[in-house]
Design a protein around this motif. Structure first.
Motif, mmCIF file in Angstrom:
data_model
loop_
_atom_site.group_PDB
_atom_site.id
_atom_site.type_symbol
_atom_site.label_atom_id
_atom_site.label_comp_id
_atom_site.label_asym_id
_atom_site.label_seq_id
_atom_site.Cartn_x
_atom_site.Cartn_y
_atom_site.Cartn_z
ATOM 1 N N LYS A 118 0.880 -1.127 0.125
ATOM 2 C CA LYS A 118 0.123 -0.053 -0.160
ATOM 3 C C LYS A 118 0.862 1.237 -0.028
ATOM 4 N N PRO A 119 0.429 2.449 -0.809
ATOM 5 C CA PRO A 119 1.247 3.576 -0.746
ATOM 6 C C PRO A 119 1.343 4.169 0.527
ATOM 7 N N GLN A 120 2.545 4.809 0.849
ATOM 8 C CA GLN A 120 2.573 5.435 2.253
ATOM 9 C C GLN A 120 1.959 6.596 2.256
ATOM 10 N N PRO A 121 0.963 6.795 3.362
ATOM 11 C CA PRO A 121 0.106 8.039 3.628
ATOM 12 C C PRO A 121 1.124 9.157 3.764
ATOM 13 N N GLY A 122 0.556 10.447 3.218
ATOM 14 C CA GLY A 122 1.410 11.390 3.482
ATOM 15 C C GLY A 122 1.081 12.374 2.399
ATOM 16 N N ALA A 123 1.603 13.752 2.387
ATOM 17 C CA ALA A 123 1.562 14.760 1.444
ATOM 18 C C ALA A 123 1.398 14.351 -0.046
ATOM 19 N N ALA A 124 2.744 13.532 -0.235
ATOM 20 C CA ALA A 124 2.724 13.016 -1.533
ATOM 21 C C ALA A 124 1.724 12.187 -2.279
ATOM 22 N N LEU A 125 1.053 11.404 -1.604
ATOM 23 C CA LEU A 125 0.023 10.595 -1.992
ATOM 24 C C LEU A 125 -1.388 11.465 -1.903
ATOM 25 N N THR A 126 -1.603 12.598 -1.000
ATOM 26 C CA THR A 126 -2.704 13.230 -1.105
ATOM 27 C C THR A 126 -2.413 14.104 -2.311
ATOM 28 N N THR A 127 -1.536 14.636 -2.625
ATOM 29 C CA THR A 127 -1.381 15.498 -3.469
ATOM 30 C C THR A 127 -1.751 14.752 -4.959
ATOM 31 N N ALA A 128 -1.072 13.556 -4.985
ATOM 32 C CA ALA A 128 -1.328 12.755 -6.226
ATOM 33 C C ALA A 128 -2.730 12.436 -6.548
ATOM 34 N N MET A 129 -3.644 12.321 -5.369
ATOM 35 C CA MET A 129 -5.043 12.119 -5.494
ATOM 36 C C MET A 129 -5.780 13.203 -6.006
ATOM 37 N N VAL A 130 -5.311 14.316 -5.428
ATOM 38 C CA VAL A 130 -5.741 15.636 -6.019
ATOM 39 C C VAL A 130 -5.782 15.927 -7.107
ATOM 40 N N VAL A 131 -4.454 15.623 -7.816
ATOM 41 C CA VAL A 131 -4.237 15.656 -9.492
ATOM 42 C C VAL A 131 -4.969 14.636 -10.271
ATOM 43 N N LEU A 132 -5.036 13.385 -9.619
ATOM 44 C CA LEU A 132 -5.817 12.353 -10.308
ATOM 45 C C LEU A 132 -7.194 12.886 -10.250
ATOM 46 N N THR A 133 -7.938 13.574 -9.419
ATOM 47 C CA THR A 133 -9.204 14.111 -9.452
ATOM 48 C C THR A 133 -9.371 15.061 -10.511
ATOM 49 N N VAL A 159 -13.288 18.446 -3.838
ATOM 50 C CA VAL A 159 -14.404 18.964 -4.609
ATOM 51 C C VAL A 159 -13.858 20.042 -5.612
ATOM 52 N N GLY A 160 -12.993 20.868 -5.190
ATOM 53 C CA GLY A 160 -12.285 21.837 -5.886
ATOM 54 C C GLY A 160 -11.697 21.325 -7.218
ATOM 55 N N ALA A 161 -10.934 20.282 -6.905
ATOM 56 C CA ALA A 161 -9.982 19.477 -8.112
ATOM 57 C C ALA A 161 -11.262 19.063 -9.175
ATOM 58 N N MET A 162 -12.320 18.546 -8.663
ATOM 59 C CA MET A 162 -13.148 17.986 -9.587
ATOM 60 C C MET A 162 -13.621 18.903 -10.400
ATOM 61 N N PHE A 163 -14.118 20.287 -10.179
ATOM 62 C CA PHE A 163 -14.537 21.253 -10.655
ATOM 63 C C PHE A 163 -13.367 21.861 -11.469
ATOM 64 N N ALA A 164 -12.045 22.107 -10.979
ATOM 65 C CA ALA A 164 -11.247 22.529 -11.964
ATOM 66 C C ALA A 164 -11.066 21.692 -13.098
ATOM 67 N N GLY A 165 -11.136 20.313 -13.012
ATOM 68 C CA GLY A 165 -10.775 19.097 -14.045
ATOM 69 C C GLY A 165 -11.897 19.565 -15.139
ATOM 70 N N GLY A 166 -13.127 19.613 -14.571
ATOM 71 C CA GLY A 166 -14.218 19.770 -15.422
ATOM 72 C C GLY A 166 -14.079 21.144 -16.502
ATOM 73 N N LEU A 167 -13.729 22.121 -15.589
ATOM 74 C CA LEU A 167 -13.602 23.236 -16.181
ATOM 75 C C LEU A 167 -12.607 23.534 -17.199
ATOM 76 N N LEU A 168 -11.181 22.887 -16.834
ATOM 77 C CA LEU A 168 -10.042 22.695 -17.683
ATOM 78 C C LEU A 168 -10.501 22.047 -18.996
ATOM 79 N N GLY A 169 -11.023 20.754 -19.026
ATOM 80 C CA GLY A 169 -11.277 20.144 -19.880
ATOM 81 C C GLY A 169 -12.385 20.716 -20.950
ATOM 82 N N ALA A 170 -13.518 21.283 -20.245
ATOM 83 C CA ALA A 170 -14.496 22.062 -21.174
ATOM 84 C C ALA A 170 -14.085 23.338 -21.851
ATOM 85 N N TRP A 171 -12.865 23.930 -21.189
ATOM 86 C CA TRP A 171 -12.342 25.205 -21.839
ATOM 87 C C TRP A 171 -11.338 24.605 -22.911
ATOM 88 N N MET A 172 -10.897 23.614 -22.800
ATOM 89 C CA MET A 172 -10.050 22.936 -23.744
ATOM 90 C C MET A 172 -10.637 22.693 -24.953
#
Length: 235
Positions: free
Chosen positions: A2-17, A186-199
């Motif tokens: 299992k990946p080690q909990p911490g800032a790196a994993l949390t940041t990764a999950m935000v980017v994946l969202t 929540v913000g990451a999901m909105f940002a991703g939809g916004l970015l994709g739609a903008w592109m």
């Protein structure tokens, strides 16, 4: 392992969202309307299509559901095998996802126009993207980062509203860390939809958006590969 909990994993999950939002922008605005990650909505679309309501396609929804199911089964099998051998599974799973998204983008590259009527190649792209998102759901589920499933935000938003700033439900875990993760999700999901739609609005071709998304997922995988390895077996 299992990946080690911490800032790196949390940041990764935000980017994946964020990448989920981008993928769903392509799925809904160019391939459908259909979802490839949010299968709750896609299941409803299939029901609407069966009775002939709106412009929903039973074939597109069915292709997405089947691709997602296959991806979830494949992801579970590959991750379980890697874990049984004491190997990392999180980053390799993301690499596999990025490859599928890239293949989907390349498959759709020759499509002159996305839209109705849907073509076989569009159905194929939908299936490939859903396959990648099925694998993603397994990856996120096994990572078990609280409030960060990366493909949905309904429960995360509910928890955020229930605890911050009014503390409406004391049974929901609360605290600064929880609130930051929930807000980021929540913000990451909105940002991703916004970015994709903008592109797409700026005339970026849908396959190109998928290729950018694949590159983002691959970057996350490579970044996590560079983090220190800890032998933390799954429970």
């Amino acid at each position: 392992m299992k990946p080690q909990p911490g800032a790196a994993l949390t940041t990764a999950m935000v980017v994946l969202t964020v990448t989920t939002g981008m993928v769903e922008a392509v799925s809904f605005l160019a391939l459908g309307p259909v979802f490839t990650a949010v299968q709750t909505g896609n299941t409803l679309f299939l029901g609407f299509a069966v009775v002939g309501s709106g412009e929903f396609s039973a074939a597109a929804s069915g292709a997405s559901l089947l691709g997602f199911a296959a991806g979830a089964a494949l992801g579970a099998q590959l991750s379980s095998r890697a874990d049984a051998r004491g190997r990392r599974w999180f980053a390799p799973a993301l690499v596999a996802e990025s490859v599928l998204l890239a293949v989907a983008g390349l498959t759709g590259w020759s499509i002159e126009r996305f839209g109705h009527p849907l073509t076989f190649r569009q159905y194929l792209v939908t299936t490939l993207v859903a396959l990648a998102m099925g694998m993603r759901n397994v990856t996120a589920l096994r990572a078990s980062v609280p409030d960060m499933p990366t493909t949905v935000v309904t429960r995360t938003m509910t928890a955020l509203i229930g605890t911050s700033p009014f503390g409406l439900d004391s049974r929901i875990p609360s605290g600064t860390a929880y609130e930051i993760r929930r807000t980021a999700s929540v913000g990451a999901m909105f940002a991703g939809g916004l970015l994709g739609a903008w592109m797409l609005h700026e005339a970026v071709r849908p396959p190109a958006v998928l290729l950018v998304t694949a590159a983002c997922v691959l970057a996350v995988a490579l970044a996590l590969t560079c983090t220190p390895r800890h032998r933390t077996p799954d429970p």
